[in-house]
Design a protein around this motif. Structure first.
Motif, PDB file in Angstrom:
ATOM      1  N   LYS A  72      -6.518  27.188  24.519  1.00 46.79           N
ATOM      2  CA  LYS A  72      -5.182  27.749  24.362  1.00 46.79           C
ATOM      3  C   LYS A  72      -4.833  27.792  22.889  1.00 46.79           C
ATOM      4  N   ASP A  74      -1.668  27.579  20.328  1.00 44.58           N
ATOM      5  CA  ASP A  74      -0.311  27.044  20.279  1.00 44.58           C
ATOM      6  C   ASP A  74       0.071  26.504  21.656  1.00 44.58           C
ATOM      7  N   GLU A  75       1.232  26.871  22.172  1.00 48.03           N
ATOM      8  CA  GLU A  75       1.685  26.357  23.468  1.00 48.03           C
ATOM      9  C   GLU A  75       1.518  27.383  24.586  1.00 48.03           C
ATOM     10  N   GLU A  76       0.684  28.394  24.342  1.00 51.69           N
ATOM     11  CA  GLU A  76       0.435  29.389  25.381  1.00 51.69           C
ATOM     12  C   GLU A  76      -0.352  28.752  26.517  1.00 51.69           C
ATOM     13  N   TRP A  78      -3.466  28.131  29.254  1.00 53.54           N
ATOM     14  CA  TRP A  78      -4.913  27.975  29.105  1.00 53.54           C
ATOM     15  C   TRP A  78      -5.627  29.277  29.460  1.00 53.54           C
ATOM     16  N   HIS A 103      -1.368  28.392  13.249  1.00 59.04           N
ATOM     17  CA  HIS A 103      -1.491  28.233  14.694  1.00 59.04           C
ATOM     18  C   HIS A 103      -2.592  27.222  14.970  1.00 59.04           C
ATOM     19  N   HIS A 106      -6.613  24.666  20.937  1.00 56.68           N
ATOM     20  CA  HIS A 106      -6.841  23.431  21.692  1.00 56.68           C
ATOM     21  C   HIS A 106      -7.898  23.741  22.741  1.00 56.68           C
ATOM     22  N   TYR A 124      -8.001  20.085  17.739  1.00 59.66           N
ATOM     23  CA  TYR A 124      -6.936  20.896  17.173  1.00 59.66           C
ATOM     24  C   TYR A 124      -7.509  21.583  15.957  1.00 59.66           C
TER      25      TYR A 124
END
Length: 140
Positions: A72, A74-76, A78, A103, A106, A124
């Motif tokens: 993924k 950022d926080e988008e 998976w 950005h 992960h 990260y």
């Protein structure tokens, strides 16, 4: 001890990437595209290729059988990764969505070893798709 590490390196479409790894740390993940922001070499590498790329690419080495890999940005949500060949895994992405700011990427790895399943929520990786180099302290 200074001898408890080794370096994994790769060249992906002219972009040099590396990661330093402690012995016996598994799995090992090297994201080759997009390249980590801190290690860009704008006078030596074709950084514009990241903006034209269609996939996040990574090399994953594990002692256990890898069952699933997801990534993924950022926080988008998976995204599923596909094993291309050997340690190469890829996931679709749209680099133009990440042209501004820093950005992170992960990676989640699910592996199986002797009838037990384990997940490794790792790595990260700070990326910036435009070719401007970022100084080391700029994302702290």
């Amino acid at each position: 001890c200074i001898y408890d590490r080794y370096r994994v390196a790769a060249v992906d479409h002219g972009l040099f990437s590396f990661i330093d790894v402690h012995h016996r740390d598994w799995p090992v993940i090297l994201i080759t595209n997009p390249k980590h922001t801190l290690y860009k070499m704008p006078t030596r590498e074709p950084l514009d290729r990241m903006r034209k790329s269609t996939h996040i690419r990574m090399l994953i080495f594990s002692l256990s059988h890898i069952v699933d890999v997801k990534v993924k940005v950022d926080e988008e949500g998976w995204r599923p990764c596909t094993e291309v060949k050997g340690p190469l895994y890829v996931a679709m992405w749209e680099p133009n969505k990440y042209s501004q700011g820093l950005h992170y990427i992960h990676v989640l790895i699910i592996s199986v070893k002797s009838d037990s399943c384990s997940s490794h929520d790792l790595m990260y990786e700070y990326v910036k798709v435009d070719p401007v180099t970022v100084r080391k302290g700029s994302f702290y």
